[in-house]
Design a protein around this motif. Sequence first.
Motif, PDB file in Angstrom:
ATOM      1  N   PHE A   1      19.926  27.557  61.558  1.00  0.00           N
ATOM      2  CA  PHE A   1      21.478  27.729  62.140  1.00  0.00           C
ATOM      3  C   PHE A   1      21.948  26.350  62.214  1.00  0.00           C
ATOM      4  O   PHE A   1      21.093  25.202  62.067  1.00  0.00           O
ATOM      5  CB  PHE A   1      21.378  28.146  63.631  1.00  0.00           C
ATOM      6  CG  PHE A   1      20.453  27.314  64.435  1.00  0.00           C
ATOM      7  CD1 PHE A   1      20.903  26.133  65.267  1.00  0.00           C
ATOM      8  CD2 PHE A   1      18.915  27.633  64.648  1.00  0.00           C
ATOM      9  CE1 PHE A   1      20.089  25.486  66.231  1.00  0.00           C
ATOM     10  CE2 PHE A   1      18.105  26.639  65.373  1.00  0.00           C
ATOM     11  CZ  PHE A   1      18.687  25.832  66.067  1.00  0.00           C
ATOM     12  N   GLU A   2      23.106  26.081  62.611  1.00  0.00           N
ATOM     13  CA  GLU A   2      23.768  24.829  62.877  1.00  0.00           C
ATOM     14  C   GLU A   2      24.738  24.870  64.040  1.00  0.00           C
ATOM     15  O   GLU A   2      25.610  25.946  64.013  1.00  0.00           O
ATOM     16  CB  GLU A   2      24.547  24.229  61.762  1.00  0.00           C
ATOM     17  CG  GLU A   2      25.148  22.909  61.781  1.00  0.00           C
ATOM     18  CD  GLU A   2      25.695  22.301  60.799  1.00  0.00           C
ATOM     19  OE1 GLU A   2      26.809  21.847  60.791  1.00  0.00           O
ATOM     20  OE2 GLU A   2      25.043  22.390  59.657  1.00  0.00           O
ATOM     21  N   ARG A   3      24.703  23.974  65.074  1.00  0.00           N
ATOM     22  CA  ARG A   3      25.515  24.209  66.142  1.00  0.00           C
ATOM     23  C   ARG A   3      25.916  22.984  66.695  1.00  0.00           C
ATOM     24  O   ARG A   3      25.238  21.976  66.754  1.00  0.00           O
ATOM     25  CB  ARG A   3      25.078  25.260  67.346  1.00  0.00           C
ATOM     26  CG  ARG A   3      25.893  25.448  68.542  1.00  0.00           C
ATOM     27  CD  ARG A   3      27.293  25.903  68.186  1.00  0.00           C
ATOM     28  NE  ARG A   3      26.853  27.375  67.199  1.00  0.00           N
ATOM     29  CZ  ARG A   3      26.870  28.582  67.905  1.00  0.00           C
ATOM     30  NH1 ARG A   3      26.947  28.822  69.094  1.00  0.00           N
ATOM     31  NH2 ARG A   3      26.601  29.710  67.239  1.00  0.00           N
ATOM     32  N   THR A   4      27.167  22.584  66.999  1.00  0.00           N
ATOM     33  CA  THR A   4      27.696  21.579  67.494  1.00  0.00           C
ATOM     34  C   THR A   4      28.223  21.520  69.036  1.00  0.00           C
ATOM     35  O   THR A   4      28.819  22.524  69.379  1.00  0.00           O
ATOM     36  CB  THR A   4      28.947  20.962  66.492  1.00  0.00           C
ATOM     37  OG1 THR A   4      28.624  20.559  65.251  1.00  0.00           O
ATOM     38  CG2 THR A   4      29.551  19.652  67.428  1.00  0.00           C
TER      39      THR A   4
ATOM     40  N   ASP B   1      24.374  26.727  75.205  1.00  0.00           N
ATOM     41  CA  ASP B   1      25.125  27.424  74.348  1.00  0.00           C
ATOM     42  C   ASP B   1      24.172  28.545  73.789  1.00  0.00           C
ATOM     43  O   ASP B   1      22.814  27.984  73.856  1.00  0.00           O
ATOM     44  CB  ASP B   1      25.873  26.572  73.218  1.00  0.00           C
ATOM     45  CG  ASP B   1      26.565  27.483  72.308  1.00  0.00           C
ATOM     46  OD1 ASP B   1      26.825  28.800  72.762  1.00  0.00           O
ATOM     47  OD2 ASP B   1      26.986  26.830  71.068  1.00  0.00           O
TER      48      ASP B   1
ATOM     49  N   THR C   1      25.207  17.393  66.842  1.00  0.00           N
ATOM     50  CA  THR C   1      24.973  18.406  65.957  1.00  0.00           C
ATOM     51  C   THR C   1      23.517  19.020  65.877  1.00  0.00           C
ATOM     52  O   THR C   1      22.714  18.007  65.482  1.00  0.00           O
ATOM     53  CB  THR C   1      25.724  18.350  64.661  1.00  0.00           C
ATOM     54  OG1 THR C   1      26.936  17.906  64.801  1.00  0.00           O
ATOM     55  CG2 THR C   1      25.220  19.361  63.542  1.00  0.00           C
TER      56      THR C   1
ATOM     57  N   ILE D   1      22.887  31.154  70.668  1.00  0.00           N
ATOM     58  CA  ILE D   1      22.862  31.363  69.413  1.00  0.00           C
ATOM     59  C   ILE D   1      22.218  32.769  69.205  1.00  0.00           C
ATOM     60  O   ILE D   1      20.902  32.757  69.123  1.00  0.00           O
ATOM     61  CB  ILE D   1      22.616  30.404  68.412  1.00  0.00           C
ATOM     62  CG1 ILE D   1      23.106  29.072  68.543  1.00  0.00           C
ATOM     63  CG2 ILE D   1      23.029  30.724  66.802  1.00  0.00           C
ATOM     64  CD1 ILE D   1      22.616  27.938  67.662  1.00  0.00           C
TER      65      ILE D   1
END
Length: 494
Positions: free
Chosen positions: A128-131, A116, A71, A118
Amino acid sequence: MIKTRPALALGASLLLSFSSVPASFAAPTAPAHVSVNSGCEPGTPDTRHSNVKLTVEAPEKLDPTQPMTFTLRGEGYDESEPAARNGVYIMITTTDVWKIGQCSDMKGDGDALIADWIPAHLIKDGKFERTITVPGDTFKSGKSYSIGAAAAHGLVLTERYFDRGITITMPEKKAVREVPVPTNVRAQVDSRRNVTVNWDYPENIEGMEWRVGIECLEQCAAKFNTERSADKWKSSDREHIFDDADAGVYIAKVQTMLPAADGNGYEEGSVVTSEPFGVGDVKVPVYGEHPGTAPVEHQLPKGEWELKRTFSDVDENNRFYINIEWLAATGITTGYADGTFRPLDHVERAAMAAYFYRLAGSPEVSLPATSPFRDVAPDFPFYKEIVWMHQQGITTGWKDGTFRPHDAVNRDAMAAFFYRYAQKFSHVSGDVLPIDQEFADVSPTTQFHTEIMWMRKQGISTGWEDNTYRPWQPVERQAMAAFISRYELNLGDR
């Protein structure tokens, strides 16, 4: 959308683990300020400054052969940072492609193993937060990887000062001395005649692959192509589906493929099979060595022993229950550490040596300085028992100097082991004449014909109700319990 690169798929089949790292990492910022878009020389430190912050969370315990989740949380990715106007790329690459904090000639997320994007409109208040989930068998031993965020689209070509992330390094490859053997091979058939094959193995080993197949034994609708197979390149795989199988009685087969120690080709493990199963409107025969017609109490050797349930997976409903319990009571089998016997598993050659050694009373063994077999080291769990078998002339091994301890024992070889053991320890005649009745699938030209017919004459093997012996079929552990108890009943003095 998370994108997984083809290079990732081709680089799998590895057993790896991260070096010890904290669960949360904060990427440092460079000390000096350099104006945006000035660029820098690839391979040199990028000393430009940015106020963005990125943390990367990872599980405390990581197993790279299983899916792993990272994460990433960012702050400061707002309008004050021109490099953030296209959003950010979240990427995982090898460090020879992208090294955090250094200028790079990386052309974009297309050079990443996993990437990925964003978009800027999804970054709220600069945060932001991305897993990202990394598929099992992705990382390679001894390799270092960058996990982080970078400028998106055209800006990734110049704004390396914007990079944030962590670097992790995989440990060196784990040495494997023996080719693993799967267990509990099983199959399920759905209404569309799709066959799902599953199997068990307690760990994943770097480079290990699986060869999975189904084979029609009888009542086959297809006259040709009665076998189908597939190779599974992930060591973490434990399932394969064969679509639209033809009607018939089948077995499923699973075999381990492990890269050879010299780097040339693969070493093949034993083929482990399932119980027979039906596809379509067929009747599955009752396979297995049937117990015979004599009363149960007359089928066991004499001597005092207590009948009690020893193993969690063997109860009174198993047709070999008493045979297995006798084997446990006399110490010939100890089962597995988890309290199971695994009655349907095949008997391995190493375990066969242990059975005969214990059947002989566990005698003293003069161990040689050098192993008689190049694939059985002195620290192998059944080294003593295998050496004893060799010294007694019960086994000679293979022509290439191996014993192949994890290979399954077929029924013809099992007959040979019993025959040789009997000549040595029971001092009985090896004569099989006159032969009252041949097995339907055993002729005088069959390998170990004499040994197989001797087994029948001594009442150790009764074969199947269709008068077949099936010499090339692996011996199940539960059937081996019956063979040993019948041997002791008819020829032993235990």
